[in-house]
Enzyme design. Structure first.
Site, PDB file in Angstrom:
ATOM      1  N   TYR A  37      22.076  80.568  85.173  1.00 26.01           N
ATOM      2  CA  TYR A  37      21.399  80.851  83.910  1.00 26.01           C
ATOM      3  C   TYR A  37      21.419  79.640  83.002  1.00 26.01           C
ATOM      4  O   TYR A  37      22.397  78.894  82.962  1.00 26.01           O
ATOM      5  CB  TYR A  37      22.128  81.946  83.126  1.00 26.01           C
ATOM      6  N   HIS A 193      20.191  93.599  76.880  1.00 29.53           N
ATOM      7  CA  HIS A 193      20.705  92.640  77.852  1.00 29.53           C
ATOM      8  C   HIS A 193      22.081  93.000  78.390  1.00 29.53           C
ATOM      9  O   HIS A 193      22.639  92.257  79.215  1.00 29.53           O
ATOM     10  CB  HIS A 193      20.763  91.239  77.242  1.00 29.53           C
ATOM     11  N   ARG A 223       9.529  80.566  79.396  1.00 29.65           N
ATOM     12  CA  ARG A 223      10.531  80.289  80.419  1.00 29.65           C
ATOM     13  C   ARG A 223      10.122  81.034  81.676  1.00 29.65           C
ATOM     14  O   ARG A 223       9.279  81.927  81.633  1.00 29.65           O
ATOM     15  CB  ARG A 223      11.926  80.739  79.979  1.00 29.65           C
ATOM     16  N   TYR A 316      23.090  91.708  91.066  1.00 35.47           N
ATOM     17  CA  TYR A 316      22.289  92.114  89.914  1.00 35.47           C
ATOM     18  C   TYR A 316      20.800  92.070  90.248  1.00 35.47           C
ATOM     19  O   TYR A 316      20.031  92.954  89.857  1.00 35.47           O
ATOM     20  CB  TYR A 316      22.598  91.202  88.723  1.00 35.47           C
TER      21      TYR A 316
END
Lengths: 355, 321
Positions: A37, A193, A223, A316
């Site tokens: 990330y 989130h 992004r 995930y």
């Protein structure tokens, strides 16, 4: 610019296919041979003609079929489109943003004619020619967000900005990577989130929120995000998990190349003028492993990324069980040669596969 | 990211003296195009070229936000200030070309509110004028309580009372009229949000009264832009850029950084938004914090400064910029 629109499906017989041109402009999400990330936001400005970064709202060969798929999902489950009462103004802002961008960027496909608040909108690919009054909901067949959302590829979430936070208070969501608008509506940035592993510890969310709240009118950001999907299914929703979850167990060494897809989201963020809300378009692009592997650089890199990704992320993103099968397939396209920096295919300069 | 990454070239199309203190300026786009719509409460940053000095001052937009044909601001003459308002009043005339930033809103309406209660003091009326225009067009429920010094200094009092006779309440200081705040706040229906813009004392009074009456913090909104204060000249070293800047008496640290050609982020230029927060690598002296962004603990640490309004007195100041 003329676009030849495909007639294809994203369910049942899955006739979805990328043309050679579509694959060449696929937004491959990995700029290096590994993935972690980051707050990988950059200004959403026109760049690389022909790429998905050229226009504010990209229209491609899948447009007409994607909009048909959306209409079918909405007919089955109207809660995929929701707008809390205070978000109507933001819906109008979004409608205006899309109509102005598309009519400017694709004048042969879309036209917007304004006479004060009396607007005429022509969408040739979908055969729409409507006249309505801007800011008057009674003159459209749906609310403004749903009206334009049914004509715009990608999911769209409207974020209200208040109390030093962003709130997901409206959206039209039918091409999502396993999240539910009906569940998340009304949540703030940290709440929606919460399921994401590792990122909070890295401080990613606090920095990202600060950046997003400062996004200004006329200066959108973007992004890329990604996950994996078996079969070219746009609607991977929690609501329908019973139908698509099982498909993840059905791939074999023989079918993985054609059935396993890399799913990439081009996420953009725009400040809306009258409501001071943000709109968050999440545009999904799909490409099969076998198509990706025809680009030597992408084949090498995808193998390395999948091989080295932390287990938390593979879990995930929902592909930990199929990871060994993926690596067996992808390793055939990794000859160990170095790769060039950046996401672009670099077909002319990268060497062909050496095995 | 700096505020007004996007800018608009404009021409002054009207200059109207409202009273002894306040003058209104209207701008049209120099290219003849239309302005971006905005939300009530937004401000624009006006670039003022005053000799070889460039000032960037924020002012609330007060034109119709939904379909603006022009932008308007009202500027109060501040003879004690650093000169931005004096420059606008004395030097800027119809036909002059200037540059405005795109609108930025740090004081927007909470559109969930069942009722919007607006409390203004003096020039603090300007963001409310755009908000009231927005609410009138969208049938929003509002009430304005506006306190002015005298009838002659009450900018827009007549327009507001003519257009919204049932929603506007004016209070004249020289007639000893005062907003009965406790009564006003305790009588509001559930779902009301209160907004205050005016002098610091008024903002604190409204905030503390609302809090003591049990109003949720999220229903209390205020806008307090500070004008940068003048002070003793000082120097600062920008470590990353490897330059030392001298900050003049009537200049802010941010302006001095920009004058040196170093790109520094900002949004409000008034100590409110946090965008220009800068790390202090080293200092020998006193940082004069004038912002309302940093927490007390952060000030005690001495490792952060808001260069848009804060200053320094001492020997050495080294910034991570």
């Amino acid at each position: 610019m003329t676009i030849q629109f495909n007639d294809e499906t994203f369910k049942d017989d899955y006739t979805f296919k990328n043309s050679k041109e579509a694959l060449a402009r696929f937004p491959f999400p990995f700029h290096e041979d590994s993935y972690m990330y980051s707050v990988n936001l950059e200004p959403h400005v026109t760049s690389r003609p022909g790429s998905v970064y050229e226009m504010g709202f990209d229209v491609d060969e899948h447009y007409v079929s994607e909009m048909r798929d959306r209409a079918e999902v909405l007919a089955q489950d109207p809660l995929r489109s929701q707008s809390l009462p205070h978000m109507t103004l933001a819906g109008w802002d979004f409608l205006e943003l899309v109509m102005e961008n598309k009519s400017k960027d694709y004048p042969d496909l879309f036209e917007l004619h304004k006479d004060g608040n009396k607007w005429r909108w022509i969408n040739k690919p979908l055969g729409i020619d409507d006249t309505f009054t801007f800011l008057d909901e009674t003159t459209l067949p749906y609310g403004p967000l749903e009206y334009i959302g049914r004509q715009t590829q990608g999911d769209h979430v409207l974020l209200d900005q208040r109390e030093d936070n962003l709130w997901a208070d409206a959206g039209i969501v039918t091409t999502q990577a396993d999240w539910s608008l009906d569940f998340d509506i009304g949540m703030n940035f940290f709440q929606w989130h919460a399921p994401v592993p590792l990122a909070a510890e890295l401080g990613v969310f606090k920095r990202a929120l600060k950046f997003l709240m400062n996004i200004q009118l006329g200066a959108p950001a973007r992004r890329l995000n990604w996950t994996m999907t078996v079969n070219p299914l746009l609607d991977t929703s929690p609501e329908n998990y019973a139908e698509w979850g099982i498909q993840k167990t059905e791939i074999t060494p023989e079918t993985i190349g054609s059935k396993q897809h890399l799913r990439v989201e081009l996420q953009t963020l725009w400040r809306l003028p009258r409501s001071n809300a943000l709109v968050f378009p999440i545009r999904c692009y799909l490409a099969s492993f076998e198509d990706i592997a025809t680009v030597p650089k992408w084949g090498r890199r995808l193998h390395r990324v999948v091989r080295d990704i932390p287990d938390e992320l593979a879990t995930y993103k929902g592909f930990i069980d199929n990871k060994p099968l993926m690596l067996d397939f992808l390793s055939k396209f990794d000859d160990g040669l170095p790769t060039s920096d950046g996401i672009w295919p670099d077909i002319e300069t990268e060497p062909p596969l050496q095995k | 990211m700096s505020a007004g990454a996007e800018k608009i070239a404009v021409t002054v199309s009207e200059k109207v003296v409202l009273n002894d203190l306040v003058t209104r300026f209207q701008f049209k786009r120099t290219d003849g195009g239309s302005f971006p719509a905005f939300s009530g409460g937004a401000h624009t940053v006006i670039e003022m070229k005053d000799g070889d000095m460039t000032r960037l001052n924020p002012y609330s937009l007060m034109s119709n936000p939904l379909t603006p044909e022009f932008y308007e601001v009202s500027i109060r003459r501040d003879s004690e200030g650093r000169g931005g308002s004096m420059f606008m009043h004395d030097q800027v005339n119809v036909g002059d070309e200037m540059v405005l930033s795109y609108p930025v809103n740090l004081f927007s309406l909470d559109l969930r509110a069942r009722k919007q209660l607006l409390i203004a003091g003096g020039i603090g009326i300007t963001p409310f004028i755009a908000q009231i225009k927005q609410m009138s067009l969208m049938s929003g429920n509002f009430e304005l309580h506006y306190s002015v010094r005298t009838k002659s200094l009450g900018s827009y009092v007549d327009d507001l009372t003519d257009q919204h006779p049932n929603n506007v309440h004016i209070y004249y200081d020289d007639q000893d009229q005062q907003i009965e705040l406790e009564h006003l706040l305790s009588g509001q229906p559930l779902g009301t949000h209160v907004y205050v813009c005016g002098p610091k004392g008024m903002i604190n009074w409204v905030r503390s009264t609302a809090e003591s009456l049990g109003w949720p913090e999220s229903s209390i909104h205020f806008e307090e832009f500070l004008a940068p204060q003048s002070g003793k000249p000082f120097s600062a070293t920008l470590a990353k850029s490897n330059v030392t800047v001298d900050v003049g008496e009537h200049e802010s640290l941010l302006e001095a950084i920009e004058r040196a050609g170093v790109d520094a982020p900002y949004l409000c230029r008034g100590g409110a938004c946090g965008q220009c927060e800068t790390r202090v690598i080293e200092h020998d002296g006193d940082i004069k914090h004038h912002d309302h962004w940093l927490e007390d603990e952060e000030r005690a640490c001495g490792d952060k400064i808001m260069p848009c309004v804060s200053r320094f007195e001492g020997k050495t100041l080294v910034l991570d910029r």
